[in-house]
Design a protein around this motif. Structure first.
Motif, PDB file in Angstrom:
ATOM      1  N   GLU A 188       0.795  -1.226   0.000  1.00  0.00           N
ATOM      2  CA  GLU A 188       0.000   0.000   0.000  1.00  0.00           C
ATOM      3  C   GLU A 188       0.830   1.279   0.000  1.00  0.00           C
ATOM      4  O   GLU A 188       0.349   2.322  -0.452  1.00  0.00           O
ATOM      5  N   HIS A 189       2.055   1.221   0.520  1.00  0.00           N
ATOM      6  CA  HIS A 189       2.798   2.468   0.742  1.00  0.00           C
ATOM      7  C   HIS A 189       4.179   2.530   0.104  1.00  0.00           C
ATOM      8  O   HIS A 189       4.806   3.599   0.113  1.00  0.00           O
ATOM      9  N   HIS A 190       4.685   1.441  -0.434  1.00  0.00           N
ATOM     10  CA  HIS A 190       6.041   1.457  -1.001  1.00  0.00           C
ATOM     11  C   HIS A 190       6.171   2.470  -2.128  1.00  0.00           C
ATOM     12  O   HIS A 190       7.137   3.239  -2.190  1.00  0.00           O
ATOM     13  N   GLY A 191       5.218   2.473  -3.052  1.00  0.00           N
ATOM     14  CA  GLY A 191       5.286   3.411  -4.184  1.00  0.00           C
ATOM     15  C   GLY A 191       5.301   4.857  -3.724  1.00  0.00           C
ATOM     16  O   GLY A 191       6.111   5.670  -4.202  1.00  0.00           O
ATOM     17  N   TRP A 192       4.408   5.161  -2.785  1.00  0.00           N
ATOM     18  CA  TRP A 192       4.365   6.525  -2.248  1.00  0.00           C
ATOM     19  C   TRP A 192       5.694   6.882  -1.576  1.00  0.00           C
ATOM     20  O   TRP A 192       6.242   7.969  -1.795  1.00  0.00           O
ATOM     21  N   LEU A 193       6.235   5.948  -0.771  1.00  0.00           N
ATOM     22  CA  LEU A 193       7.478   6.215  -0.048  1.00  0.00           C
ATOM     23  C   LEU A 193       8.641   6.407  -1.014  1.00  0.00           C
ATOM     24  O   LEU A 193       9.446   7.331  -0.843  1.00  0.00           O
ATOM     25  N   THR A 221       8.524   7.492  -4.056  1.00  0.00           N
ATOM     26  CA  THR A 221       8.345   8.800  -4.705  1.00  0.00           C
ATOM     27  C   THR A 221       8.750   9.932  -3.759  1.00  0.00           C
ATOM     28  O   THR A 221       9.446  10.875  -4.157  1.00  0.00           O
ATOM     29  N   TRP A 222       8.340   9.832  -2.506  1.00  0.00           N
ATOM     30  CA  TRP A 222       8.704  10.849  -1.512  1.00  0.00           C
ATOM     31  C   TRP A 222      10.223  10.918  -1.362  1.00  0.00           C
ATOM     32  O   TRP A 222      10.816  11.996  -1.347  1.00  0.00           O
ATOM     33  N   SER A 231      16.439   8.117  -8.253  1.00  0.00           N
ATOM     34  CA  SER A 231      15.487   7.003  -8.099  1.00  0.00           C
ATOM     35  C   SER A 231      16.189   5.758  -7.555  1.00  0.00           C
ATOM     36  O   SER A 231      15.571   4.958  -6.856  1.00  0.00           O
ATOM     37  N   ARG A 255       1.962   6.055   7.242  1.00  0.00           N
ATOM     38  CA  ARG A 255       2.856   6.967   6.519  1.00  0.00           C
ATOM     39  C   ARG A 255       3.688   7.811   7.469  1.00  0.00           C
ATOM     40  O   ARG A 255       4.835   8.145   7.180  1.00  0.00           O
ATOM     41  N   THR A 263       7.612   7.640   7.251  1.00  0.00           N
ATOM     42  CA  THR A 263       8.328   8.892   7.038  1.00  0.00           C
ATOM     43  C   THR A 263       9.363   9.117   8.130  1.00  0.00           C
ATOM     44  O   THR A 263      10.490   9.534   7.854  1.00  0.00           O
TER      45      THR A 263
END
Length: 173
Positions: free
Chosen positions: A18-23, A25-26, A34, A62, A66
């Motif tokens: 659920e959060h790897h892609g968002w992390l 990118t952040w 990258s 998150r 973070t």
């Protein structure tokens, strides 16, 4: 009663999906790379799995990711600064005196271990050590500069050398 191991693994797997892609990118925004972002995103989840804070991720995943990632970003930039300083010093050497790539890698590993050891010390101890080793100051001069006794400087230096020795022994093959 702690959750079964498979349940914790399932929770981390779900968080990762659920959060790897968002992390990533952040992190890419913070690091500008990258590749570095992918490494640190991976390391963030490794830290999460290794730590005791997995259960904290439930309410605000998150925020926890973070928090972990910010620490890793700080470590990344600190390591990069050590590497850049070392490489700048090596660039000043005549080609015949420059260390081999293997020696450079070993030296950088040792420098990172010593950097971590020095960061674990109090500010006064670290300052005394750096005054001695990089500024060439004697213990009496350090005592005058820091306005402490000579025995205090000796204690600081003993603690710093012990930390460096422990770091070196932990890093040695």
């Amino acid at each position: 009663m702690p959750a079964p191991q498979s349940s914790c693994a399932d929770n981390v797997t779900k968080l990762y999906r659920e959060h790897h892609g968002w992390l990533a990118t952040w992190l890419r925004g913070k690091l500008g790379s990258s590749f570095d972002a992918a490494d640190l995103a991976h390391d963030t989840f490794v830290r999460l799995m290794a730590g005791r804070r997995r259960q904290e991720a439930g309410a605000e995943p998150r925020a926890l990711l973070t928090h972990i990632a910010k620490g890793l970003v700080a470590d990344h930039w600190r390591r990069r600064a050590v590497e850049d300083a070392y490489l700048a010093a090596v660039a000043q050497l005549p080609a015949a005196e420059a260390p081999s790539p293997e020696a450079r890698a070993l030296i950088l590993e040792t420098l990172h271990a010593i950097d971590a050891a020095l960061r674990s010390l109090s500010a006064r101890t670290r300052e005394a050590f750096l005054m001695s080793q990089f500024d060439g100051m004697g213990y009496e001069e350090i005592a005058r500069t820091q306005r402490v006794s000579l025995s205090t400087v000796k204690r600081h230096m003993q603690a710093a050398f012990a930390a460096c020795l422990i770091a070196y022994q932990a890093d040695a093959p």
